[in-house]
Structure formats: structure tokens, C-alpha cells
Write a protein that holds these residues in place. Structure first.
Motif, PDB file in Angstrom:
ATOM      1  N   ILE A 204       0.832  -1.210   0.000  1.00 41.21           N
ATOM      2  CA  ILE A 204       0.000   0.000   0.000  1.00 41.21           C
ATOM      3  C   ILE A 204       0.864   1.257   0.000  1.00 41.21           C
ATOM      4  O   ILE A 204       0.598   2.219  -0.731  1.00 41.21           O
ATOM      5  N   ALA A 205       1.930   1.262   0.814  1.00 44.81           N
ATOM      6  CA  ALA A 205       2.797   2.445   0.922  1.00 44.81           C
ATOM      7  C   ALA A 205       3.502   2.725  -0.398  1.00 44.81           C
ATOM      8  O   ALA A 205       3.596   3.882  -0.829  1.00 44.81           O
ATOM      9  N   ILE A 206       4.016   1.697  -1.045  1.00 52.80           N
ATOM     10  CA  ILE A 206       4.712   1.901  -2.325  1.00 52.80           C
ATOM     11  C   ILE A 206       3.755   2.448  -3.374  1.00 52.80           C
ATOM     12  O   ILE A 206       4.070   3.402  -4.102  1.00 52.80           O
ATOM     13  N   ALA A 207       2.572   1.846  -3.468  1.00 51.24           N
ATOM     14  CA  ALA A 207       1.585   2.319  -4.443  1.00 51.24           C
ATOM     15  C   ALA A 207       1.167   3.756  -4.145  1.00 51.24           C
ATOM     16  O   ALA A 207       1.027   4.582  -5.063  1.00 51.24           O
ATOM     17  N   ASP A 208       0.972   4.084  -2.866  1.00 50.42           N
ATOM     18  CA  ASP A 208       0.548   5.433  -2.504  1.00 50.42           C
ATOM     19  C   ASP A 208       1.643   6.446  -2.798  1.00 50.42           C
ATOM     20  O   ASP A 208       1.355   7.568  -3.246  1.00 50.42           O
ATOM     21  N   TYR A 209       2.903   6.086  -2.556  1.00 55.37           N
ATOM     22  CA  TYR A 209       3.998   7.014  -2.842  1.00 55.37           C
ATOM     23  C   TYR A 209       4.107   7.289  -4.343  1.00 55.37           C
ATOM     24  O   TYR A 209       4.282   8.440  -4.763  1.00 55.37           O
ATOM     25  N   LEU A 210       4.013   6.232  -5.163  1.00 61.08           N
ATOM     26  CA  LEU A 210       4.079   6.422  -6.616  1.00 61.08           C
ATOM     27  C   LEU A 210       2.916   7.291  -7.094  1.00 61.08           C
ATOM     28  O   LEU A 210       3.086   8.164  -7.950  1.00 61.08           O
ATOM     29  N   PHE A 211       1.738   7.081  -6.516  1.00 62.23           N
ATOM     30  CA  PHE A 211       0.579   7.885  -6.885  1.00 62.23           C
ATOM     31  C   PHE A 211       0.755   9.334  -6.443  1.00 62.23           C
ATOM     32  O   PHE A 211       0.432  10.278  -7.190  1.00 62.23           O
ATOM     33  N   ARG A 213       3.595  10.930  -5.988  1.00 62.04           N
ATOM     34  CA  ARG A 213       4.609  11.565  -6.837  1.00 62.04           C
ATOM     35  C   ARG A 213       4.035  11.913  -8.212  1.00 62.04           C
ATOM     36  O   ARG A 213       4.357  12.967  -8.770  1.00 62.04           O
ATOM     37  N   HIS A 214       3.188  11.030  -8.744  1.00 56.92           N
ATOM     38  CA  HIS A 214       2.556  11.310 -10.040  1.00 56.92           C
ATOM     39  C   HIS A 214       1.668  12.543  -9.939  1.00 56.92           C
ATOM     40  O   HIS A 214       1.702  13.423 -10.830  1.00 56.92           O
ATOM     41  N   ARG A 215       0.872  12.639  -8.879  1.00 54.19           N
ATOM     42  CA  ARG A 215       0.002  13.817  -8.699  1.00 54.19           C
ATOM     43  C   ARG A 215       0.819  15.088  -8.498  1.00 54.19           C
ATOM     44  O   ARG A 215       0.449  16.166  -8.982  1.00 54.19           O
ATOM     45  N   TRP A 216       1.933  14.977  -7.779  1.00 54.78           N
ATOM     46  CA  TRP A 216       2.781  16.150  -7.531  1.00 54.78           C
ATOM     47  C   TRP A 216       3.377  16.683  -8.833  1.00 54.78           C
ATOM     48  O   TRP A 216       3.342  17.890  -9.093  1.00 54.78           O
ATOM     49  N   ARG A 217       3.927  15.792  -9.652  1.00 61.58           N
ATOM     50  CA  ARG A 217       4.508  16.234 -10.925  1.00 61.58           C
ATOM     51  C   ARG A 217       3.413  16.756 -11.861  1.00 61.58           C
ATOM     52  O   ARG A 217       3.639  17.718 -12.607  1.00 61.58           O
ATOM     53  N   LYS A 218       2.239  16.146 -11.831  1.00 63.84           N
ATOM     54  CA  LYS A 218       1.145  16.628 -12.669  1.00 63.84           C
ATOM     55  C   LYS A 218       0.717  18.023 -12.249  1.00 63.84           C
ATOM     56  O   LYS A 218       0.376  18.871 -13.085  1.00 63.84           O
ATOM     57  N   LYS A 219       0.733  18.279 -10.925  1.00 64.76           N
ATOM     58  CA  LYS A 219       0.364  19.606 -10.428  1.00 64.76           C
ATOM     59  C   LYS A 219       1.358  20.670 -10.879  1.00 64.76           C
ATOM     60  O   LYS A 219       0.997  21.832 -11.083  1.00 64.76           O
ATOM     61  N   LEU A 220       2.627  20.280 -11.048  1.00 58.80           N
ATOM     62  CA  LEU A 220       3.674  21.219 -11.445  1.00 58.80           C
ATOM     63  C   LEU A 220       3.854  21.319 -12.955  1.00 58.80           C
ATOM     64  O   LEU A 220       4.742  22.043 -13.407  1.00 58.80           O
ATOM     65  N   MET A 221       3.043  20.571 -13.723  1.00 53.58           N
ATOM     66  CA  MET A 221       3.139  20.660 -15.184  1.00 53.58           C
ATOM     67  C   MET A 221       2.957  22.107 -15.634  1.00 53.58           C
ATOM     68  O   MET A 221       2.265  22.898 -14.981  1.00 53.58           O
ATOM     69  N   MET A 222       3.566  22.449 -16.761  1.00 54.13           N
ATOM     70  CA  MET A 222       3.592  23.830 -17.227  1.00 54.13           C
ATOM     71  C   MET A 222       3.024  23.927 -18.648  1.00 54.13           C
ATOM     72  O   MET A 222       3.107  22.977 -19.423  1.00 54.13           O
ATOM     73  N   SER A 223       2.486  25.086 -18.946  1.00 57.04           N
ATOM     74  CA  SER A 223       2.084  25.377 -20.319  1.00 57.04           C
ATOM     75  C   SER A 223       3.281  25.966 -21.064  1.00 57.04           C
ATOM     76  O   SER A 223       4.276  26.381 -20.457  1.00 57.04           O
ATOM     77  N   LEU A 224       3.171  26.003 -22.384  1.00 55.69           N
ATOM     78  CA  LEU A 224       4.258  26.580 -23.185  1.00 55.69           C
ATOM     79  C   LEU A 224       4.473  28.045 -22.843  1.00 55.69           C
ATOM     80  O   LEU A 224       5.616  28.527 -22.829  1.00 55.69           O
ATOM     81  N   GLN A 225       3.377  28.764 -22.535  1.00 53.85           N
ATOM     82  CA  GLN A 225       3.509  30.179 -22.193  1.00 53.85           C
ATOM     83  C   GLN A 225       4.254  30.352 -20.876  1.00 53.85           C
ATOM     84  O   GLN A 225       5.081  31.266 -20.730  1.00 53.85           O
ATOM     85  N   GLU A 226       4.009  29.475 -19.900  1.00 54.15           N
ATOM     86  CA  GLU A 226       4.723  29.557 -18.622  1.00 54.15           C
ATOM     87  C   GLU A 226       6.210  29.294 -18.812  1.00 54.15           C
ATOM     88  O   GLU A 226       7.048  29.934 -18.167  1.00 54.15           O
TER      89      GLU A 226
END
Length: 353
Positions: A204-211, A213-226
Motif C-alpha cells: 500500500i505504501a509503495i503504491a501510494d507514494y508512486l501515486f 509523486r505522479h500527482r505532484w509532478r502533474k500539479k507542477l506541469m507547465m504550459s508553453l507560455q509559462e
């Protein structure tokens, strides 16, 4: 493409974006992974220290149960008794508590490096706003945490049932067992439950950490203008840089024109090139104090004539000097002879040697 350049975040976060997030304490963190480290440490503590700690505390507390009538109740005796009791309990629990504390630190260290920032504890109105709190509770992340909590309760319940069901016959006799036989059985069952929980919670911990991290990087995604705006901030706005460059050139031109009246001679062709040279006794070679083409060349000639500086028209020499010289640099050796003839002519006109 137009939509991507606007607000749609389709690009991976840049290194600067990730660094800025880390400085603010915004990191990918799984609470389940930290919980797993604590559970694993607790299991290790019980398996290693349970017997010794229980025996040590038992010896310390025996006299309170065996002969309470012998305990002195005056002020000094009570202070000494509770002081000794506190030291004994602290000594018995020190190492287990240290291991649990280390597990709590390790659970965070394996997810991200240590970060020192006051951003998470900085007072913000959004943190105490009822509307913001309501949104956090009923947001997608709040619902995910709610269902994760239910899943953990369900898993723990299943683990306890799987461990306890085969031992149901022994558990039925616990009420008739004495204390000496009860404690080893409870320790054994507790360890079985904890070991099983550690194994299940690892997945459970490994799956939750990977999830997470995926949400964190998705939140930091950028547009071309940014990304373009970030490059502008790092490298400077081209318009501002152009303006600064123009101001520097303007100041440099003013300093150059201010040096023309002190020149020894200006070598020019009729309209296109002008080079102002200065030579004084003790100098290794004549030095270029100003140069220019077209409008600047005409301005150098005008300033020189107004200041009484001799202007010599020599188109080939003016072009070659303009190409070879930099401001405040001595002329190269290949032009010594031609320039010496010009300066000699000017000095003879002035009556110098």
C-alpha cells in the motif's frame, strides 16, 4: 497548438519549477509510507525489547503492588520515589522510543531531502477560511484520503481476522489463564498481527507514494507560455535588454565624444569613416579614443574641428584603422609607419618636434 500555448499544461516542469516547489516545502509525500516506517519500527521494537522492557518495568513497579504499606509518603520521600520511578521508566523506554523517532525521520528522508522552510507554517487567511476548509474536505484529494482510510481499516480488520481466527480456541481460554501465561500469548499474537500488517502495508505504501509523486509532478506541469515566461525571467526580457544595451551604447558614445577634443589627430575619409587618435610623449604607441561611421563619423569630425583638432583625410588608412582598432586600445604594429607619418605631419604643422 494555440490551446497548448495558452493555459493547457502539457509540458514537464523545468528544473527551476521543481526547485522553487522544494524551497516552498511543496514535495511529493505519502503519509502511508511514513506510517509504514512507524509500523515496521514498532514491530521491531516489540520483537526485540518487549521482554526486557516488561521485565525492567515489572521490577520497578513490583514494590508498589507487593508492599505499598512500606512506601513513605512524606515530601522528600515522595520526590525521591517519583524521581527514581521516572528515571527507571525513561531508561527502559529510551531505546525503543529512539528507534520509533528514527523511523519517523527515515519515513520522510526516503521521500525527499531535508528542507528548511517557513512556508508551510506561514499564516495565511486561506488556511483558516471556512470556505477553503470546506473545499479541502470535499475536494478530490479529500475524498481520496477518506477512501484510503476506509481501505486501511478494512485491510487491518482482515489481517486481524486472519491471524485471530486460527487461534480462536486459545483465545477462548484467555479468561482462565494466569498472567504469566497470558503475556507471552498476547505478545505472540500481537507480533503476528504486526508482521502481517507490515507486509500488507508495504504494498500500500509503495503504491501510494508512486501515486503521490505522479500527482505532484502533474500539479507542477507547465504550459508553453509559462515556460516562455520563465525563460524571459531567467534570461531577461529582450525588450528590456535591448533598452539597456541602447542606454549603454549612448553613454559610451557620450564618453567617446567627450574624448575627441583631446585627440591629436582625426583620420577620416570624406563622409564614411573617422578615427580619432591621441599621442603624447611617453606613450608606447598612439591610442584610439573615438571611431565611427556615417553620422557618427561626421559628428566626430565636427567636434574635432570645433575643438581645433587636425582632421586628415586618408580613406584607405581610415578604413583599415576603423576595422582594426577598439576604443582605448593602442594601434597595432602594422600601422605604426603610416600613423607616424600622419602624426609627424600634424606636429610639424603645430611647430612641435
Amino acid at each position: 497548438m494555440a490551446e497548448s500555448e495558452g493555459g493547457e499544461k502539457t509540458e514537464e516542469p523545468t528544473r527551476k519549477r521543481l526547485d522553487d516547489a522544494l524551497k516552498k516545502g511543496d514535495v511529493a509525500k505519502s503519509q502511508e509510507l511514513s506510517t509504514w516506517f512507524g509500523l515496521a519500527a514498532a514491530t521491531l521494537v516489540v520483537s526485540i525489547f518487549a521482554d526486557g522492557t516488561t521485565a525492567s518495568l515489572g521490577q520497578t513497579l513490583t514494590r508498589f503492588l507487593a508492599s505499598p504499606e512500606r512506601i513513605a509518603v512524606d515530601g522528600a520521600s515522595l520526590r525521591a520515589m517519583f524521581g527514581g520511578l521516572g528515571l527507571a521508566v525513561a531508561a527502559a523506554l529510551a531505546l525503543p522510543m529512539l528507534m520509533l523517532a528514527f523511523a519517523g525521520i527515515a519515513g520522510n528522508m526516503v521521500q525527499h531531502p531535508p528542507i528548511v522552510t517557513a512556508e508551510p507554517i506561514t499564516p495565511k487567511f486561506s488556511k483558516i477560511s471556512p470556505a477553503s476548509g470546506f473545499k479541502r474536505i470535499f475536494s478530490v484529494e479529500g475524498l481520496l484520503n477518506f477512501f484510503k482510510g476506509l481501505l486501511k481499516i478494512l485491510i487491518v480488520g482482515i489481517v486481524i481476522w486472519m491471524v485471530a481466527w486460527p487461534e480462536r480456541t486459545r483465545l477462548a481460554t484467555l479468561a482462565e489463564s494466569d498472567l504469566a501465561g497470558l503475556l507471552p500469548l498476547l505478545k505472540e499474537l500481537s507480533l503476528e498481527v504486526m508482521v502481517a500488517s507490515v507486509i500488507v502495508f508495504a504494498a500500500i505504501a509503495i503504491a501510494d507514494y508512486l501515486f503521490a509523486r505522479h500527482r505532484w509532478r502533474k500539479k507542477l506541469m507547465m504550459s508553453l507560455q509559462e515556460i516562455k515566461d520563465e525563460h524571459k525571467q531567467q534570461e531577461g526580457d529582450p525588450h528590456i535588454k535591448g533598452r539597456i544595451r541602447a542606454l549603454r551604447q549612448q553613454r559610451s558614445r557620450k564618453r567617446m565624444m567627450a574624448a575627441v577634443p583631446g585627440a591629436t589627430v582625426v583620420i577620416a575619409n570624406p563622409t564614411h569613416f573617422a578615427v580619432a587618435l591621441k599621442y603624447e610623449a611617453g606613450m608606447n604607441a598612439p591610442m584610439c579614443v573615438a571611431k565611427g561611421v556615417d553620422a557618427i563619423a561626421l559628428r566626430i569630425r565636427r567636434v574635432a574641428e570645433e575643438a581645433g583638432v587636425t582632421v586628415i583625410e586618408n580613406p584607405p588608412l581610415a578604413r583599415s584603422l576603423h576595422a582594426a582598432l577598439e576604443i582605448d586600445r593602442e594601434i597595432p604594429a602594422e600601422h605604426y609607419k603610416a600613423v607616424a607619418e600622419v602624426i609627424g605631419f600634424v606636429m610639424r604643422r603645430r611647430g612641435g618636434r
